[in-house]
Design a protein around this motif. Structure first.
Motif, PDB file in Angstrom:
ATOM      1  N   THR A 182     -44.243 -54.692  19.597  1.00 46.60           N
ATOM      2  CA  THR A 182     -45.297 -53.912  20.048  1.00 46.60           C
ATOM      3  C   THR A 182     -45.430 -54.415  22.086  1.00 46.60           C
ATOM      4  O   THR A 182     -46.118 -53.408  22.170  1.00 46.60           O
ATOM      5  N   CYS A 238     -51.128 -54.454  17.268  1.00 46.51           N
ATOM      6  CA  CYS A 238     -50.294 -54.760  16.049  1.00 46.51           C
ATOM      7  C   CYS A 238     -50.789 -55.011  14.533  1.00 46.51           C
ATOM      8  O   CYS A 238     -51.759 -55.571  14.539  1.00 46.51           O
ATOM      9  N   GLN A 254     -41.274 -53.158  13.988  1.00 50.83           N
ATOM     10  CA  GLN A 254     -41.137 -52.966  15.822  1.00 50.83           C
ATOM     11  C   GLN A 254     -41.688 -53.372  16.695  1.00 50.83           C
ATOM     12  O   GLN A 254     -43.635 -54.192  16.381  1.00 50.83           O
ATOM     13  N   THR A 298     -44.558 -48.917   9.614  1.00 51.04           N
ATOM     14  CA  THR A 298     -43.705 -49.477  10.086  1.00 51.04           C
ATOM     15  C   THR A 298     -44.764 -50.871  10.513  1.00 51.04           C
ATOM     16  O   THR A 298     -46.146 -50.808  10.391  1.00 51.04           O
ATOM     17  N   ALA A 345     -37.626 -56.562  17.180  1.00 45.06           N
ATOM     18  CA  ALA A 345     -37.557 -55.668  18.162  1.00 45.06           C
ATOM     19  C   ALA A 345     -36.680 -55.050  16.470  1.00 45.06           C
ATOM     20  O   ALA A 345     -36.392 -53.828  16.281  1.00 45.06           O
ATOM     21  N   ARG A 366     -45.545 -53.425  12.618  1.00 43.77           N
ATOM     22  CA  ARG A 366     -45.533 -53.713  14.158  1.00 43.77           C
ATOM     23  C   ARG A 366     -45.936 -54.973  14.777  1.00 43.77           C
ATOM     24  O   ARG A 366     -47.101 -55.577  14.238  1.00 43.77           O
TER      25      ARG A 366
END
Length: 253
Positions: free
Chosen positions: A29, A55, A27, A2, A23, A4
């Motif tokens: 944060t 992140c 992801q 992922t 987004a 971030r």
């Protein structure tokens, strides 16, 4: 894995676009904000250090006044940094270079692919067209809220021309001519700055000789182009070793 992403200045005009793009691609944060507001349900953090702890990379288009502090905080947290702020000082540049000993940083005055291709052409034309015959001039226009002039992109164009000519821009720059300036010097790189309305960004580089003129122009039609480029650069940066990178590195140009 992922990815971030945190956004410094998430409530600003660019910050909101960066949040949307982050987004969509990874992801989000959350971010920091001087106004105490955030778009949608994005989380707010009290400072850059708290954001960095959550992140994998921070995107920062805040303000020149934050550069040195952000450089120190992100180096301490070992968080990669995408820096889009312009108009910072020589001391700020030193802080960026010091942080790059610890973390990967990509710093660029413009994250648009088209502008970065324009920079390459500017350097090639600077190397090819004799400065005694071809006068180089850069015209830029931005919205009325922009606080630094010439723009970071305009200065980058000037540095590209100067690099092609094998000189330092500081030695040949002519910015904001006014009054009885005398004749134009051979090899001078001139800048003209316009401000008005809500122009996102317009840059024209011209080489003018006695018998011809060559002009290259880039118009940014939507601020999202900068956000998209910055998020793409952020995803790339996470896999790089500590160092100071440019968009040319990212685009493999």
């Amino acid at each position: 894995m992922t990815n971030r992403i945190g956004i410094a200045g998430i409530s600003g005009r660019m910050g909101r676009l960066l949040a949307e793009e982050a987004a969509a691609a990874a992801q989000l944060t959350g971010g920091t904000s001087r106004s105490g507001a955030a778009p949608g349900d994005a989380l707010l953090y009290p400072d850059i250090a708290a954001l960095a702890a959550t992140c994998d990379v921070v995107i920062d288009f805040t303000h020149a006044s934050t550069v040195s502090a952000h450089a120190a905080a992100l180096a301490t947290s070992k968080t990669p940094w995408v820096l889009g702020s312009t108009g910072y000082s020589a001391n700020d540049q030193t802080a960026i270079e010091a942080a790059a000993q610890t973390i990967p940083i990509i710093a660029a005055p413009n994250f648009c692919t088209g502008v970065n291709l324009l920079l390459i052409l500017a350097e090639k034309l600077g190397a090819t067209l004799p400065p005694a015959r071809y006068d180089a001039e850069i015209l830029e226009m931005h919205h009325r809220q922009k606080v630094d002039a010439p723009s970071g992109t305009a200065l980058a164009l000037g540095r590209a021309v100067a690099a092609g000519r094998g000189v330092n821009l500081d030695e040949v720059i002519a910015s904001g001519r006014h009054g009885h300036t005398g004749p134009r010097r051979d090899g001078e790189i001139g800048f003209a700055t316009l401000r008005g309305g809500q122009i996102i960004g317009s840059h024209t580089l011209s080489f003018t000789a006695a018998d011809e003129q060559i002009s290259l122009t880039h118009h940014a039609l939507d601020r999202r182009v900068f956000a998209t480029g910055a998020v793409r650069a952020a995803l790339w940066l996470q896999n790089q070793k500590p160092g100071l990178y440019t968009m040319r590195d990212f685009l493999n140009l």
